[in-house]
Scaffold this motif. Structure first.
Motif, PDB file in Angstrom:
ATOM      1  N   ASN A   2      53.684  -6.419   3.063  1.00  0.00           N
ATOM      2  CA  ASN A   2      54.275  -7.183   1.561  1.00  0.00           C
ATOM      3  C   ASN A   2      52.816  -7.860   1.478  1.00  0.00           C
ATOM      4  O   ASN A   2      52.408  -8.283   0.247  1.00  0.00           O
ATOM      5  CB  ASN A   2      55.074  -8.078   2.231  1.00  0.00           C
ATOM      6  CG  ASN A   2      56.693  -7.460   2.173  1.00  0.00           C
ATOM      7  OD1 ASN A   2      56.678  -6.392   1.733  1.00  0.00           O
ATOM      8  ND2 ASN A   2      57.605  -8.091   2.886  1.00  0.00           N
ATOM      9  N   SER A   3      52.130  -8.418   2.634  1.00  0.00           N
ATOM     10  CA  SER A   3      50.965  -9.187   2.281  1.00  0.00           C
ATOM     11  C   SER A   3      49.754  -8.532   1.567  1.00  0.00           C
ATOM     12  O   SER A   3      49.127  -9.000   0.754  1.00  0.00           O
ATOM     13  CB  SER A   3      50.411  -9.971   3.634  1.00  0.00           C
ATOM     14  OG  SER A   3      51.281 -10.827   4.010  1.00  0.00           O
ATOM     15  N   SER A   4      49.723  -7.348   2.090  1.00  0.00           N
ATOM     16  CA  SER A   4      48.763  -6.310   1.485  1.00  0.00           C
ATOM     17  C   SER A   4      49.089  -6.124   0.090  1.00  0.00           C
ATOM     18  O   SER A   4      47.974  -5.705  -0.694  1.00  0.00           O
ATOM     19  CB  SER A   4      48.779  -5.209   2.592  1.00  0.00           C
ATOM     20  OG  SER A   4      47.544  -4.275   2.284  1.00  0.00           O
ATOM     21  N   THR A   5      50.267  -5.859  -0.158  1.00  0.00           N
ATOM     22  CA  THR A   5      50.751  -5.782  -1.653  1.00  0.00           C
ATOM     23  C   THR A   5      50.125  -6.737  -2.428  1.00  0.00           C
ATOM     24  O   THR A   5      49.848  -6.605  -3.674  1.00  0.00           O
ATOM     25  CB  THR A   5      52.238  -5.374  -1.826  1.00  0.00           C
ATOM     26  OG1 THR A   5      52.631  -4.519  -0.974  1.00  0.00           O
ATOM     27  CG2 THR A   5      52.627  -5.001  -3.161  1.00  0.00           C
ATOM     28  N   VAL A   6      50.451  -7.976  -2.029  1.00  0.00           N
ATOM     29  CA  VAL A   6      49.997  -9.086  -2.737  1.00  0.00           C
ATOM     30  C   VAL A   6      48.575  -9.018  -3.259  1.00  0.00           C
ATOM     31  O   VAL A   6      48.006  -9.204  -4.199  1.00  0.00           O
ATOM     32  CB  VAL A   6      50.092 -10.399  -2.100  1.00  0.00           C
ATOM     33  CG1 VAL A   6      49.512 -11.733  -2.843  1.00  0.00           C
ATOM     34  CG2 VAL A   6      52.049 -10.605  -1.990  1.00  0.00           C
ATOM     35  N   ILE A   7      47.728  -8.818  -1.915  1.00  0.00           N
ATOM     36  CA  ILE A   7      46.321  -8.614  -2.231  1.00  0.00           C
ATOM     37  C   ILE A   7      45.799  -7.710  -3.138  1.00  0.00           C
ATOM     38  O   ILE A   7      44.958  -7.836  -3.865  1.00  0.00           O
ATOM     39  CB  ILE A   7      45.641  -8.566  -0.565  1.00  0.00           C
ATOM     40  CG1 ILE A   7      45.926  -9.576   0.329  1.00  0.00           C
ATOM     41  CG2 ILE A   7      44.186  -8.451  -0.948  1.00  0.00           C
ATOM     42  CD1 ILE A   7      45.734 -11.086  -0.119  1.00  0.00           C
ATOM     43  N   SER A   8      46.436  -6.367  -2.762  1.00  0.00           N
ATOM     44  CA  SER A   8      46.159  -5.167  -3.473  1.00  0.00           C
ATOM     45  C   SER A   8      46.404  -5.432  -5.042  1.00  0.00           C
ATOM     46  O   SER A   8      45.748  -4.893  -5.856  1.00  0.00           O
ATOM     47  CB  SER A   8      46.466  -3.919  -2.948  1.00  0.00           C
ATOM     48  OG  SER A   8      48.190  -4.015  -3.168  1.00  0.00           O
ATOM     49  N   ASP A   9      47.550  -6.258  -5.391  1.00  0.00           N
ATOM     50  CA  ASP A   9      47.745  -6.447  -6.821  1.00  0.00           C
ATOM     51  C   ASP A   9      46.881  -7.116  -7.555  1.00  0.00           C
ATOM     52  O   ASP A   9      46.605  -7.158  -8.735  1.00  0.00           O
ATOM     53  CB  ASP A   9      49.282  -7.089  -6.912  1.00  0.00           C
ATOM     54  CG  ASP A   9      50.634  -6.312  -6.657  1.00  0.00           C
ATOM     55  OD1 ASP A   9      50.278  -5.117  -6.740  1.00  0.00           O
ATOM     56  OD2 ASP A   9      51.574  -6.799  -6.327  1.00  0.00           O
ATOM     57  N   ILE A  10      46.235  -8.170  -6.768  1.00  0.00           N
ATOM     58  CA  ILE A  10      45.348  -8.923  -7.266  1.00  0.00           C
ATOM     59  C   ILE A  10      43.840  -8.186  -7.603  1.00  0.00           C
ATOM     60  O   ILE A  10      43.261  -8.036  -8.407  1.00  0.00           O
ATOM     61  CB  ILE A  10      44.851 -10.394  -6.281  1.00  0.00           C
ATOM     62  CG1 ILE A  10      46.210 -10.991  -6.422  1.00  0.00           C
ATOM     63  CG2 ILE A  10      43.715 -10.842  -6.950  1.00  0.00           C
ATOM     64  CD1 ILE A  10      46.119 -11.978  -5.514  1.00  0.00           C
ATOM     65  N   ILE A  11      43.408  -7.576  -6.323  1.00  0.00           N
ATOM     66  CA  ILE A  11      42.270  -6.703  -6.531  1.00  0.00           C
ATOM     67  C   ILE A  11      42.370  -5.589  -7.669  1.00  0.00           C
ATOM     68  O   ILE A  11      41.557  -5.302  -8.394  1.00  0.00           O
ATOM     69  CB  ILE A  11      41.995  -6.116  -5.323  1.00  0.00           C
ATOM     70  CG1 ILE A  11      41.607  -7.140  -4.103  1.00  0.00           C
ATOM     71  CG2 ILE A  11      40.658  -5.133  -5.398  1.00  0.00           C
ATOM     72  CD1 ILE A  11      41.244  -6.837  -2.757  1.00  0.00           C
TER      73      ILE A  11
END
Ligand SMILES: C[S@@+](CC[C@H](N)C(=O)[O-])C[C@H]1O[C@@H](n2cnc3c(N)ncnc32)[C@H](O)[C@@H]1O
Length: 279
Positions: free
Chosen positions: A75-84
């Motif tokens: 979930n956290s990685s999805t938040v970061i990847s959505d931004i990048i």
């Protein structure tokens, strides 16, 4: 169930008596026993997913619960990847997770990013980095010290993110690390951090709440800096007018379903101030 303020008072007494590491050890054993069955089932169903040693997970997350390590990591990685993924990704696009711990988030990032990027992770816990180097492929992991600098050239990264790291540092380390992150970011590069903001103020005692409301950083120390019992609370005022004052802030909100705030900001372009409507 004890409320947060009682927990704080008990932990303050344990810190004073230098018994916090004993209490932490007992809590770790308790977590291990309590989650024994669920963890065993998880490992049986995820044979290709190595998990870190229990003591490293407890040191970083305060629990030993592999389904949460996996789900919260994704979930956290999805938040970061959505931004990048909204960035213009050029060749040699470089991303650093500073304070990556035993790899919970960064290990999922490559699969979630649309483009190929160079991934780096750093932490001051040598054991976490050693475990990551052995078990997570395709990412460069390095050890740093409690204090900067990192061993990277200026303007090396397009994005630096730090999840629940400033939440365990002193005011002096906030000042030094934000300058260090600014140094290693390219102009226009992204910084993504999480903080203990308004969703955590129910933990504060009244004198701490007063400091928080006046825009000061609230720090609960008396224990090794950077560890989970060392805690910092950041009012939005502090983040805007102090911590991220030299960046262009793009977004602030709740970090996934956690109690932390997320802040996304951009290092200013030299001689060119721009803002982008983000999320
Ligand atoms: C709460 S854990 C979070 C780990 C990881 N970011 C995550 O969310 O899964 C905090 C991490 O910050 C690391 N840390 C604390 N101070 C640090 C520092 N000065 N430099 C690098 N890492 C640090 C700790 O060792 C720990 O791994």
């Amino acid at each position: 169930m004890m409320n947060f303020q009682t927990v704080h008072i008990i932990s303050k007494i344990l810190k004073k008596l230098k018994l916090i590491s004993v209490a932490d050890y007992i809590l770790g054993i308790h977590s291990l026993i309590k989650n024994r069955k669920i963890n065993r089932d998880f490992l049986l169903n995820h044979k290709d997913f190595p998990v870190p040693p229990a003591r490293l997970a407890f040191d970083a997350y305060g629990n030993i619960h592999w389904p949460s390590y996996f789900d919260q990591g994704v979930n956290s990685s999805t938040v970061i990847s959505d931004i990048i993924n909204k960035e213009k990704i050029t060749s040699n696009f470089k991303v650093l997770e500073w304070g990556c711990g035993p790899g919970r988030i960064i290990r999922h990032l490559r699969n979630l990013l649309k483009n190929d990027v160079e991934l780096y992770g750093s932490d001051y816990n040598k054991k976490s980095i050693k475990w990551n180097q052995k078990n997570i492929k395709g990412i460069q992991f390095i050890v740093n010290q409690l204090e900067p600098p990192l061993s990277f050239q200026p303007a090396f990264f397009n994005c630096v993110y730090a999840i629940s790291v400033f939440t365990h540092l002193s005011e002096e380390m906030h000042t030094q690390w934000i300058q260090e992150i600014e140094r290693i970011l390219k102009p226009g590069g992204l910084i993504i951090i999480t903080t203990h903001g308004d969703l955590t103020t129910n933990r504060l005692l009244s004198h701490e709440k007063h400091l928080y409301d006046s825009g000061k950083l609230v720090v609960r120390g008396d224990v090794k800096e950077g560890k989970k019992w060392y805690q910092a609370y950041h009012s939005p005022k502090f983040v805007r007018h102090n911590l991220l004052k030299s960046f262009d802030i793009l977004h602030n909100g709740r970090f996934d379903s956690s109690i932390q705030d997320i802040w996304v900001a951009r290092k200013k372009e030299i001689g060119n101030q721009f803002t982008i409507n983000f999320i």
